[in-house]
Enzyme design. Sequence first.
Site, mmCIF file in Angstrom:
data_model
loop_
_atom_site.group_PDB
_atom_site.id
_atom_site.type_symbol
_atom_site.label_atom_id
_atom_site.label_comp_id
_atom_site.label_asym_id
_atom_site.label_seq_id
_atom_site.Cartn_x
_atom_site.Cartn_y
_atom_site.Cartn_z
ATOM 1 N N TYR A 1 0.843 -1.197 0.000
ATOM 2 C CA TYR A 1 0.000 0.000 0.000
ATOM 3 C C TYR A 1 0.878 1.248 0.000
ATOM 4 C CZ TYR A 1 -3.291 3.546 1.633
ATOM 5 O OH TYR A 1 -4.043 4.683 1.757
ATOM 6 N N ASP B 1 -0.143 15.708 5.175
ATOM 7 C CA ASP B 1 -1.043 14.990 4.278
ATOM 8 C C ASP B 1 -2.299 15.816 4.025
ATOM 9 O OD1 ASP B 1 -2.390 13.036 2.841
ATOM 10 O OD2 ASP B 1 -3.083 11.983 4.633
ATOM 11 N N ASP C 1 -3.090 5.582 -2.637
ATOM 12 C CA ASP C 1 -4.021 6.591 -2.149
ATOM 13 C C ASP C 1 -4.073 7.738 -3.159
ATOM 14 O OD1 ASP C 1 -5.341 8.608 -0.791
ATOM 15 O OD2 ASP C 1 -4.038 8.580 0.966
ATOM 16 N N ASP D 1 -6.134 10.320 -2.868
ATOM 17 C CA ASP D 1 -6.785 11.467 -2.207
ATOM 18 C C ASP D 1 -8.190 11.666 -2.781
ATOM 19 O OD1 ASP D 1 -4.702 11.884 -0.472
ATOM 20 O OD2 ASP D 1 -3.719 13.377 -1.723
ATOM 21 N N HIS E 1 -7.545 4.148 -4.148
ATOM 22 C CA HIS E 1 -8.776 4.573 -3.481
ATOM 23 C C HIS E 1 -8.896 6.082 -3.570
ATOM 24 C CE1 HIS E 1 -6.975 6.084 0.291
ATOM 25 N NE2 HIS E 1 -6.270 4.974 0.380
ATOM 26 N N GLU F 1 -11.398 9.437 -2.144
ATOM 27 C CA GLU F 1 -12.261 9.777 -1.010
ATOM 28 C C GLU F 1 -13.258 10.874 -1.347
ATOM 29 O OE1 GLU F 1 -9.081 12.596 1.356
ATOM 30 O OE2 GLU F 1 -8.641 10.520 0.852
ATOM 31 N N CYS G 1 -6.209 14.715 6.744
ATOM 32 C CA CYS G 1 -6.032 13.345 7.202
ATOM 33 C C CYS G 1 -7.364 12.819 7.711
ATOM 34 C CB CYS G 1 -4.977 13.301 8.312
ATOM 35 S SG CYS G 1 -4.897 11.715 9.173
ATOM 36 N N ARG H 1 -13.516 5.530 -0.924
ATOM 37 C CA ARG H 1 -13.388 5.798 0.508
ATOM 38 C C ARG H 1 -14.417 6.843 0.916
ATOM 39 N NH1 ARG H 1 -8.025 8.457 3.447
ATOM 40 N NH2 ARG H 1 -9.213 10.149 4.409
ATOM 41 N N GLU I 1 -13.535 5.113 6.316
ATOM 42 C CA GLU I 1 -12.451 5.687 7.111
ATOM 43 C C GLU I 1 -12.918 6.070 8.509
ATOM 44 O OE1 GLU I 1 -9.566 5.726 7.867
ATOM 45 O OE2 GLU I 1 -8.436 7.311 6.833
ATOM 46 N N ASN J 1 -8.577 0.395 7.679
ATOM 47 C CA ASN J 1 -7.354 1.161 7.913
ATOM 48 C C ASN J 1 -6.920 0.992 9.367
ATOM 49 O OD1 ASN J 1 -5.266 2.982 8.012
ATOM 50 N ND2 ASN J 1 -6.526 4.803 7.650
#
Length: 287
Positions: free
Chosen positions: A48, A63, A90, A92, A117, A119, A127, A162, A192, A214
């Site tokens: 990952y 992040d 990721d 984002d 993924h 989100e 984050c 996500r 998440e 996660n």
Amino acid sequence: MNQTMIRQSASMAAKLRKLMRRSCVAMPGAFNAATARLIERAGFDAVYVSGAGLSNAAAGVPDIGLLSRRQVAELAGFIAAAVKVPVIVDADTGFGGPRDAAATVEQFARAGIAGMHMEDQVSAKRCGHLGGKMLITPVAMSAKIRAAVASRKRHDFLVIARTDARSVEGFGAAARRARMYLDAGADAIFPEALESEDEFAEFARLVRAPLMANMTEFGKSPLLGLGKLAQLGYRLVIFPQTAFRVAMKAEEKLLRDLRRLGTQRQWLGKMQTRRELYDLLDYKPGA
């Protein structure tokens, strides 16, 4: 090169789908290609790449979505090229709207990545285990998912949706959004910042799909073991910053000793040797 990497992406995506059908897949986070090689050598079936890992380690920034799509694709591409196991990245917020999400799938596939993924936060994101997050509408997120899925022409790239709704709109909203994202074509769902084992179990009961958990440290979620999460119905479990946090703590202690003592000799027994590094890199220097 692009066609070769797209074929690699398709092969790795198919491999990961097979792994997910067979078992619950543990995915430690790699913040560089050497760490990815260590993960593979330790026997893990997938790697990952977190946005936090790349932002923190490669750029020294928080992040909050500061790296561009091109930068993430390049850094994650080094990682994918270094190993023979699938790599999930990721993405984002998908780096923009539906067209951007589709472009992200194409660029990541060209880098040899197996999936991503994306989100449902607004840009700039935060984050997932911090407060103050804001979400786009589920309709807007569904449009991005549909665009991302539609962009898959010659490869079976995984699109994982996500949702950060648990901390913003509540648990029920997170489950409702997840079902909408599945209807839009998402291959898996990543809820998440769930806050208890009971919530992980209830989410799996309400959302019948491949699920990602996660297990990040110092966040809102309890640290459940891989066996427990498999029992609850999760198929992917990520450990985004575990290796990074351990490495940073060790480096901090080393540097304090080096500053205080003026030598690293007392640390030699704790180091990876030159021979071990060359072995990891499959490098055989001449005499």
